[in-house]
Every structure is written in structure tokens, then in C-alpha cells.
Design a protein around this motif. Structure first.
Motif, PDB file in Angstrom:
ATOM      1  N   GLU A  58     -13.164  -2.717   0.978  1.00  0.00           N
ATOM      2  CA  GLU A  58     -12.152  -1.982   0.200  1.00  0.00           C
ATOM      3  C   GLU A  58     -10.894  -1.643   1.005  1.00  0.00           C
ATOM      4  O   GLU A  58     -10.359  -0.543   0.901  1.00  0.00           O
ATOM      5  CB  GLU A  58     -12.760  -0.698  -0.387  1.00  0.00           C
ATOM      6  N   VAL A  59     -10.443  -2.594   1.808  1.00  0.00           N
ATOM      7  CA  VAL A  59      -9.230  -2.364   2.602  1.00  0.00           C
ATOM      8  C   VAL A  59      -7.990  -2.241   1.703  1.00  0.00           C
ATOM      9  O   VAL A  59      -7.152  -1.360   1.941  1.00  0.00           O
ATOM     10  CB  VAL A  59      -9.048  -3.482   3.672  1.00  0.00           C
ATOM     11  N   PRO A  60      -7.851  -3.060   0.638  1.00  0.00           N
ATOM     12  CA  PRO A  60      -6.694  -2.847  -0.252  1.00  0.00           C
ATOM     13  C   PRO A  60      -6.675  -1.430  -0.832  1.00  0.00           C
ATOM     14  O   PRO A  60      -5.612  -0.865  -1.073  1.00  0.00           O
ATOM     15  CB  PRO A  60      -6.887  -3.895  -1.359  1.00  0.00           C
ATOM     16  N   GLY A  61      -7.849  -0.869  -1.037  1.00  0.00           N
ATOM     17  CA  GLY A  61      -7.959   0.507  -1.537  1.00  0.00           C
ATOM     18  C   GLY A  61      -7.319   1.499  -0.569  1.00  0.00           C
ATOM     19  O   GLY A  61      -6.641   2.454  -0.990  1.00  0.00           O
ATOM     20  N   ILE A  62      -7.502   1.261   0.729  1.00  0.00           N
ATOM     21  CA  ILE A  62      -6.882   2.129   1.745  1.00  0.00           C
ATOM     22  C   ILE A  62      -5.366   2.013   1.645  1.00  0.00           C
ATOM     23  O   ILE A  62      -4.628   2.992   1.719  1.00  0.00           O
ATOM     24  CB  ILE A  62      -7.360   1.732   3.168  1.00  0.00           C
ATOM     25  N   TRP A  63      -4.917   0.758   1.460  1.00  0.00           N
ATOM     26  CA  TRP A  63      -3.462   0.510   1.363  1.00  0.00           C
ATOM     27  C   TRP A  63      -2.870   1.280   0.177  1.00  0.00           C
ATOM     28  O   TRP A  63      -1.841   1.931   0.306  1.00  0.00           O
ATOM     29  CB  TRP A  63      -3.224  -0.995   1.200  1.00  0.00           C
ATOM     30  N   PHE A  64      -3.537   1.201  -0.972  1.00  0.00           N
ATOM     31  CA  PHE A  64      -3.029   1.900  -2.162  1.00  0.00           C
ATOM     32  C   PHE A  64      -3.102   3.411  -1.987  1.00  0.00           C
ATOM     33  O   PHE A  64      -2.235   4.140  -2.473  1.00  0.00           O
ATOM     34  CB  PHE A  64      -3.809   1.476  -3.408  1.00  0.00           C
ATOM     35  N   GLU A  65      -4.123   3.869  -1.280  1.00  0.00           N
ATOM     36  CA  GLU A  65      -4.288   5.303  -1.029  1.00  0.00           C
ATOM     37  C   GLU A  65      -3.107   5.837  -0.209  1.00  0.00           C
ATOM     38  O   GLU A  65      -2.632   6.949  -0.427  1.00  0.00           O
ATOM     39  CB  GLU A  65      -5.612   5.470  -0.265  1.00  0.00           C
ATOM     40  N   ILE A  66      -2.631   5.001   0.726  1.00  0.00           N
ATOM     41  CA  ILE A  66      -1.553   5.434   1.617  1.00  0.00           C
ATOM     42  C   ILE A  66      -0.177   5.175   1.012  1.00  0.00           C
ATOM     43  O   ILE A  66       0.750   5.965   1.188  1.00  0.00           O
ATOM     44  CB  ILE A  66      -1.700   4.716   2.985  1.00  0.00           C
ATOM     45  N   SER A  67      -0.058   4.050   0.275  1.00  0.00           N
ATOM     46  CA  SER A  67       1.269   3.645  -0.212  1.00  0.00           C
ATOM     47  C   SER A  67       1.780   4.600  -1.290  1.00  0.00           C
ATOM     48  O   SER A  67       1.027   5.384  -1.862  1.00  0.00           O
ATOM     49  CB  SER A  67       1.204   2.225  -0.782  1.00  0.00           C
ATOM     50  N   ASP A  68       3.078   4.489  -1.559  1.00  0.00           N
ATOM     51  CA  ASP A  68       3.675   5.382  -2.554  1.00  0.00           C
ATOM     52  C   ASP A  68       3.879   4.671  -3.897  1.00  0.00           C
ATOM     53  O   ASP A  68       4.780   4.974  -4.640  1.00  0.00           O
ATOM     54  CB  ASP A  68       5.009   5.940  -2.022  1.00  0.00           C
ATOM     55  N   GLU A  69       3.000   3.703  -4.197  1.00  0.00           N
ATOM     56  CA  GLU A  69       3.106   2.991  -5.477  1.00  0.00           C
ATOM     57  C   GLU A  69       2.736   3.932  -6.619  1.00  0.00           C
ATOM     58  O   GLU A  69       1.983   4.891  -6.440  1.00  0.00           O
ATOM     59  CB  GLU A  69       2.159   1.790  -5.491  1.00  0.00           C
ATOM     60  N   SER A  70       3.235   3.628  -7.807  1.00  0.00           N
ATOM     61  CA  SER A  70       2.966   4.494  -8.958  1.00  0.00           C
ATOM     62  C   SER A  70       1.477   4.480  -9.310  1.00  0.00           C
ATOM     63  O   SER A  70       0.763   3.511  -9.027  1.00  0.00           O
ATOM     64  CB  SER A  70       3.774   4.022 -10.164  1.00  0.00           C
ATOM     65  N   ALA A  71       1.032   5.584  -9.914  1.00  0.00           N
ATOM     66  CA  ALA A  71      -0.395   5.736 -10.219  1.00  0.00           C
ATOM     67  C   ALA A  71      -0.903   4.641 -11.141  1.00  0.00           C
ATOM     68  O   ALA A  71      -2.000   4.110 -10.951  1.00  0.00           O
ATOM     69  CB  ALA A  71      -0.632   7.109 -10.846  1.00  0.00           C
ATOM     70  N   SER A  72      -0.081   4.251 -12.150  1.00  0.00           N
ATOM     71  CA  SER A  72      -0.543   3.233 -13.105  1.00  0.00           C
ATOM     72  C   SER A  72      -0.673   1.878 -12.428  1.00  0.00           C
ATOM     73  O   SER A  72      -1.645   1.147 -12.649  1.00  0.00           O
ATOM     74  CB  SER A  72       0.425   3.151 -14.283  1.00  0.00           C
ATOM     75  N   ALA A  73       0.319   1.556 -11.575  1.00  0.00           N
ATOM     76  CA  ALA A  73       0.256   0.282 -10.847  1.00  0.00           C
ATOM     77  C   ALA A  73      -0.959   0.281  -9.935  1.00  0.00           C
ATOM     78  O   ALA A  73      -1.676  -0.722  -9.833  1.00  0.00           O
ATOM     79  CB  ALA A  73       1.525   0.087 -10.025  1.00  0.00           C
ATOM     80  N   GLN A  74      -1.200   1.420  -9.308  1.00  0.00           N
ATOM     81  CA  GLN A  74      -2.358   1.534  -8.404  1.00  0.00           C
ATOM     82  C   GLN A  74      -3.651   1.313  -9.167  1.00  0.00           C
ATOM     83  O   GLN A  74      -4.542   0.613  -8.702  1.00  0.00           O
ATOM     84  CB  GLN A  74      -2.386   2.934  -7.783  1.00  0.00           C
ATOM     85  N   PHE A  75      -3.722   1.942 -10.364  1.00  0.00           N
ATOM     86  CA  PHE A  75      -4.956   1.845 -11.149  1.00  0.00           C
ATOM     87  C   PHE A  75      -5.256   0.387 -11.507  1.00  0.00           C
ATOM     88  O   PHE A  75      -6.368  -0.100 -11.318  1.00  0.00           O
ATOM     89  CB  PHE A  75      -4.812   2.689 -12.425  1.00  0.00           C
ATOM     90  N   THR A  76      -4.215  -0.324 -11.951  1.00  0.00           N
ATOM     91  CA  THR A  76      -4.395  -1.733 -12.332  1.00  0.00           C
ATOM     92  C   THR A  76      -4.832  -2.568 -11.134  1.00  0.00           C
ATOM     93  O   THR A  76      -5.761  -3.370 -11.221  1.00  0.00           O
ATOM     94  CB  THR A  76      -3.065  -2.293 -12.887  1.00  0.00           C
TER      95      THR A  76
END
Lengths: 196, 505
Positions: free
Chosen positions: B253-271
Motif C-alpha cells: 500500500e505504498v500509493p496509499g502513503i503517497w495519497f495520505e501525504i499529498s494534498d490531492e482532493s478527497a474525491s480524487a484520493q478516494f477514486t
């Protein structure tokens, strides 16, 4: 503390012994009456049925089959002499006369010997007949088993019924009661040998 | 077919033409990109043309990226070279490293019509007064250090674990928030050390992504943008490269760490997170239709099926699968299943309806269930695609049905089915073949009769044993019977003779 004797149980145990002794006493009494009433018949029967008495003594089997065989034939041999006695003077001297007649004695003892011969000859013959019938039935069953194997394959031999797809046998018997299947199809050709 | 459609976006593009973030990723993992990235590349092209030389000549990828990060792209690619006054402004705008501030079509339109474009706002970059020496570079920015560390992972991990990074953040950069985050990551990795074998690598990935949240996902020796995972994986599969590390990054789940840290929008993160979770679930299943092959076809929609059976036919549409298999039957090894791991994954990824149950059957340990699963999958495909008559494929599949026919216990039923298969093969209808082999009524009847036969066999065996016991030589029962017969015979003879004597007398 000494236990008190069970006064109620003692008469109960003594009762059969007393009954048996009474029965024996009755037999002895009846035998005595018969000996005193028909001494000539008793002498003839005792001497004529000596082979049967011997057979009774030596036959250790519970059902006394040899005694039956010897006894039946022995009685058949004694019967004409008995008729002669009863039809004639019917006294002790006549009975002794019959007994001492070699021909009559031979008839009685030869009949007893024939009884022995029957007892020795019939069982092997019957055993043989039974074996033939059994062989025939076994052959029928094996033939049916071969048909089943031909239709359903070898695994029908190796799989006890209650292991087949988790279905228990209709009889509900435990597996230990189920006979071990033949290890090979070749075993199906085996039929027990007939007794010699 | 040209590289524009046959290779991943930006795959053949030199690093100098890529933005800092995309340049950091491996060639295959640069992601789909955007118009903004293309405008940056246009800016670099113009800088090349106006200078009549490659401004990055002689620089390694690391040197170029570190230079772009520490000085920004414009000074590195243009520097003090004299450009025309007209072109200076648009090139500066197009080479802006901040995607938000970079010129777009609106600004270029304004510039071409002679209007003045408002100057870009520059965001101050956090720099340390105390540089850190790592990888032959003196780093004053976390971003450059993170990139250098990602290239030298072993020494980088030691640096994190001995507290140097935490110290640099708290003293050099005076960023106590980041120092605390790094310390917490180290502590969490220590706790997981015993149970998670990759705890060290995961710690390093987390810290590097904390230091540079805009950088690509990094894990071991791979770096990819989140939208470039599929292409990166595809490139590695084509190269027979390090597929395992890509799979490991998803499983861990390394991409999960990236999304956790990044400032991407919540909806984009969820998808995106849902997308990676789906890939993870595919990777966690080992059977055909799952694994890395499924990820490949799920992530690259146009990727051709790489099954050795049809790889030469370059099949990229699911509609073409059955006709192609039908055609290759003449040359293929028909003793093997026509549905291998790649084909199963391709069908699963491209099929509109669910084929999970068929895939589960394909992955069963029982070879017979595998064959039935393969047949069911092909039947579903034939029905959904209206594939029509498939003589070659039906012949191929029909030849593999031996173990399925053996599911029937009855030899006569097997013979009947075996006699029926050639007729169905001539009709080319896979569903008819499935109906014949997997008829529930026939199966149930066969099973019932089989159990009855089993019971009959056991009863016969019991009877045989009983007969052998009772009529065998010297058996008690046989002796008793024969003695009884002897006794009864004697008595009957006696009765007969005595009766005769009496009647005669």
C-alpha cells in the motif's frame, strides 16, 4: 459384627436341589416298577441296546447326534426280538433264549453298526452338498460384483459405502461391521474350496 | 504503429523535456500527463531552438533534476543566455516549475495578441542554513535531499534511522512539525520491524514522500506517478524486468502513503485509493485471472493480450479472443488449456459482467474443476460476444474434457457422452458441450445409482463372507447341519422299518 444368615434365601436355593432329587427318585421308582413288572423285556432291551449305551457314553457332543444315529438303528434291530418276546411266552427264560441266539444278537448289533456307518457317512456328503450350493451362490454374487465393477469402476471395491461422498449406509451400520472389500478384482474369482 | 500510441506517455522523451516530478519517475511510470506538462515541454523545446544547443548537455539525470530543483527550470535551461525580448517572457512562463503558475493556453493567447500577462507569483522555497552532504551534493532543500536519498536507499535508510533527518529538520530547517512526523514514522517502523519484513523500505518510502510530497511514489528501486503505475508495470513486463517490486509496492500500500501525504482532493484520493485497493486484491489472489497479469490489463485498457497462444496475433479487444483462439487451434498445443493466466486475466479485466466464480474454478486445485471453469468461462464469452460457431476451439476444448467425463461414475454414461462429443464438436457450440458435460439431472442420477451400486456391492461382499464362514470345511454350522441330517435320516429309517415290520406282522 457377624452378619445374620439370610434366612429367606436358604430355602430358595435348596428348592431346586430338592426338586432334582425328587425327580431322580421318581425315575428310580418308575424303573424299579418296570424292572419288577417286565423283567424279561428289561433284560432284552438292556442287552440289545448295549451299543446305544456305549454310544451315549462316548458321545461328548451336547446334542448327542451319534447316539441318535446308533440308537435309532439299534432300536430297529431290537424291535423284531421284542415282538417275538411279546408275541411268545414273554418270560425271562424266553428272553435269555433270544439273547443267547446268535442270529438275533447279530441283527441287533449289526443294526447298531449300520447306525454308526450312517453317522460316519452322511455328514461328509451333506457337507459336500452344502459347499456346492454355497459355491453356486458365491459364484452368483461374484458375477454380480464383476458386473457392478464393469459398470461403476474399480473404486467401488476400495470405497466403503459410508465413505462415498459422505453418504452413510442405509443400514446405519458402523464401518467396523462392514466387511473389508477384496483387495483386488482377481479376488472376486476366488470361491471357497469344497470340503473333501 | 508509432510511439505516440504504442508506448507510454513521455516514455521516449529525454528528462530535460519533462517537469521535475515526471522526470523523477522511471520512463514508463511518468503518468498520463496533462496539457501543462506539454506546455513545459514546448518551453524547453523553444529554449533549445533559441539557444541552438542543448542546455542540459553533459548533465546526468540526477544532476539535471537536482539543478532544476535547487535553481528552478528557467535558470538551468536558459540561464544567462541572451534570448529575444519577445520570447523571454513566454519561455519563463512555460518553464515555471509550479504547475499552478505555469502558462497555459490563455496566457499564450494573451501574449500572442500583444497583451501583457501578469507575472507569476513565486513561492519561497524552504532552505536550510546548514547544508547536508549526501551523494556528492550539498543539500539545502528537503526536496533535493529526498531525490538523492531515493537514488541511494541503503545509506538513506541509515540516515533516517540514526536520526540525522529528524535533526536536520528541527535544527537546520527549524521545522519541528516535519521532525516530529519523521520521528513518528521511525517509531512506527520499529514497532513493525518484527512482523513486516519490508518495514525499513516502507519507512524510507514514507519519509521520502514526506520530504517531497510532489515526487512520484517511490519504493525500493521503482518510482512512478500514481496514474503511471499501469504503464510502468507494462514496460517492466515487456522488458522482463522487476515486476515483483511493483507488485510489492501495491501489496504494501505504498500509493496509499503517497495519497495520505499529498494534498490531492478527497474525491480524487478516494477514486485512486479504490483503484489501488482493487489492484491489491487482485495481487493477493494467486489463481488464473488474478495476480500481476490482471493488474496489467486493468491498468492499461488498450494493452494486447500477452498469452503465448495469441501474442503474435496482437489481440487487444475481447471480441477478438474467441475467433483468434479458434484460428490458432491448428498450431497450438491442444493438450494444454486454451485459457492460460494471461488469457484469464485479459478476459476478467475486459469482460463487462463478473466472471469471478469461473476464475475461482480455474484456480481450484482439482484439475477437473479447472477444466470445467475454463469451459464455463469460454461459454460465457461465446454468449456475450455472439461469437458464433467455433469449430477449432470446440474441438480443442472437447479434446480436454476427458477428466470431466470421468466425473460420471457410470461407464455406460461415459461412453454415451464420449460418443456425443464429436457431434457437438462438429456443431462448434461450446454451450452445448457444457450442457452435455455438466447436466445436473444426469449427475444426480449417476450419483444416486452409484451409491446404490456401492451398497449392493458391500451387501454381496457381506453375504460372501457369511457363506464362507458357514459352509467352509470344518465350520461349526456345517458340521451341526450334517450331523442333524445324519440323525434325522437314522430316525426316519427306523420309523420306516418298524412301520414295515408292524404292517407285515
Amino acid at each position: 459384627m457377624a452378619r445374620e444368615p439370610n434366612l429367606e434365601q436358604a430355602p430358595r436355593q435348596a428348592a431346586p436341589v430338592k426338586k432334582a432329587s425328587m425327580k431322580s427318585l421318581l425315575w428310580v421308582f418308575m424303573l424299579a416298577i418296570v424292572i419288577f413288572a417286565f423283567p424279561e423285556s428289561v433284560i432284552l432291551l438292556f442287552l440289545g441296546l448295549l451299543p446305544t449305551v456305549v454310544a451315549l457314553i462316548i458321545d461328548k457332543s451336547p446334542k448327542k447326534y451319534s447316539t441318535f444315529c446308533v440308537g435309532s438303528m439299534n432300536i430297529t434291530g431290537v424291535f423284531p426280538a421284542m415282538l417275538e418276546l411279546w408275541a411268545g411266552q414273554n418270560n425271562i427264560s424266553h428272553a435269555i433264549e433270544i439273547i443267547t441266539n446268535v442270529f438275533d444278537l447279530i441283527v441287533m448289533y449289526a443294526a447298531a453298526t449300520f447306525g454308526w456307518l450312517l453317522f460316519m457317512a452322511i455328514p461328509p456328503v451333506v457337507n459336500g452338498l452344502l459347499a456346492v450350493v454355497a459355491q453356486h451362490r458365491i459364484a452368483q454374487l461374484r458375477s454380480r460384483q464383476r458386473e457392478l465393477i464393469k459398470e461403476w469402476g474399480d473404486d467401488i471395491i476400495a470405497r466403503p459405502l459410508d465413505q462415498a461422498d459422505g453418504v452413510k449406509s442405509a443400514s446405519g451400520q458402523a464401518q467396523s461391521q462392514t466387511p473389508a472389500p477384496p483387495s483386488d478384482i482377481e479376488d472376486l474369482d476366488e470361491v471357497p474350496p469344497a470340503p473333501s | 504503429m508509432g510511439e505516440f500510441v504504442s508506448s507510454p506517455p513521455g516514455f521516449d522523451q529525454p528528462v530535460v523535456f519533462e517537469t521535475i516530478e515526471r522526470g523523477m519517475a522511471s520512463e514508463g511510470g511518468r503518468g498520463i500527463g496533462s496539457i501543462s506538462d506539454d506546455i513545459y515541454a514546448l518551453g524547453v523545446t523553444l529554449a533549445h531552438l533559441l539557444q541552438r544547443q542543448n542546455p542540459a548537455r553533459g548533465k546526468s539525470k540526477e544532476q539535471l533534476l537536482l539543478a532544476k530543483m535547487s535553481l528552478s527550470s528557467y535558470p538551468v535551461l536558459v540561464g544567462k543566455a541572451i534570448l529575444t525580448a519577445t520570447m523571454l517572457e513566454p519561455i519563463r512562463g512555460m518553464l515555471n516549475d509550479d504547475e499552478e503558475e505555469r502558462w497555459g493556453f490563455d496566457e499564450l493567447d494573451m501574449w500572442s495578441s500583444g497583451r501583457r500577462v501578469a507575472p507569476a507569483q513565486t513561492t519561497p522555497v524552504q532552505k536550510s542554513q546548514r547544508p547536508v552532504r549526501f551523494g556528492d551534493f550539498d543539500h539545502t532543500q528537503p526536496r533535493t535531499l529526498a531525490y538523492s536519498m531515493s537514488e541511494r536507499r541503503e545509506s538513506a535508510l541509515k540516515m533516517i534511522q540514526d536520526g540525522s533527518i529528524e535533526q536536520w529538520y528541527s535544527r537546520g530547517l527549524e521545522n519541528s512539525e516535519m521532525a516530529t512526523a519523521v520521528a513518528a514514522a521511525v517509531e512506527a517502523a520499529d514497532a513493525l520491524k518484527e512482523t513486516v519484513p519490508e518495514a525499513g523500505e516502507l519507512l524510507l518510502s514514507r519519509v521520502l514522500m514526506l520530504m517531497d510530497p510532489k515526487a512520484p511514489v517511490t519504493y525500493k528501486n521503482v518510482k512512478y506517478m500514481t496514474d503511471g503505475f499501469g504503464y510502468a508495470l507494462g514496460v517492466e513486463i515487456l522488458r522482463d524486468g522487476d515486476i515483483k517490486t511493483y507488485a510489492e509496492s501495491i501489496v504494501n500500500e505504498v500509493p496509499g502513503i503517497w495519497f495520505e501525504i499529498s494534498d490531492e482532493s478527497a474525491s480524487a484520493q478516494f477514486t485512486e485509493l479504490e483503484y489501488f485497493a482493487r489492484l491489491r486484491s487482485h495481487l493477493q489472489k494467486a489463481g488464473p485471472g488474478f495476480g500481476i497479469e490482471r493488474c496489467l490489463y486493468e491498468t492499461i485498457p488498450g494493452h494486447a493480450c500477452r498469452s503465448p497462444l495469441i501474442i503474435k496475433e496482437n489481440v487487444s479487444e475481447i471480441e477478438d479472443i474467441l475467433p483468434t483462439l479458434d484460428a490458432v487451434e491448428k498450431f497450438a498445443d491442444t493438450k494444454k488449456s486454451p485459457v492460460d493466466r494471461h488469457l484469464a486475466a485479459f478476459i476478467a479485466a475486459r469482460s463487462e459482467g463478473s466472471v469471478e466464480s469461473q476464475l475461482n474454478e480455474l484456480g481450484d486445485l482439482d484439475g477437473t474443476i479447472q477444466i470445467l471453469g475454463m469451459l464455463r468461462l469460454l461459454v460465457i464469452l461465446q454468449d456475450r460476444m455472439n461469437a458464433g460457431t467455433l469449430l477449432g476451439l470446440t474441438k480443442w476444448v472437447g479434446g480436454l474434457m476427458g477428466p470431466v467425463i470421468k466425473l460420471y461414475h457410470s461407464r455406460s454414461t461415459r461412453r454415451d457422452i464420449e460418443a456425443e462429443v464429436p457431434r457437438i464438436v462438429r456443431s462448434g457450440d461450446l454451450s452445448e458441450l457444457l450442457d452435455l458435460l455438466d447436466d445436473p439431472v444426469s449427475k444426480k442420477e449417476d450419483q444416486t445409482k452409484y451409491l446404490a451400486a456401492l451398497e449392493e456391492f458391500t451387501e454381496a461382499e457381506e453375504e460372501v463372507l457369511q457363506i464362507e464362514e458357514n459352509t467352509g470345511p470344518g465350520s461349526e454350522a456345517a458340521n451341526r447341519t450334517s450331523n442333524q441330517v445324519a440323525a434325522v435320516t437314522s430316525i426316519l429309517i427306523m420309523i420306516f422299518i418298524i412301520s414295515m415290520i408292524i404292517m407285515a406282522g
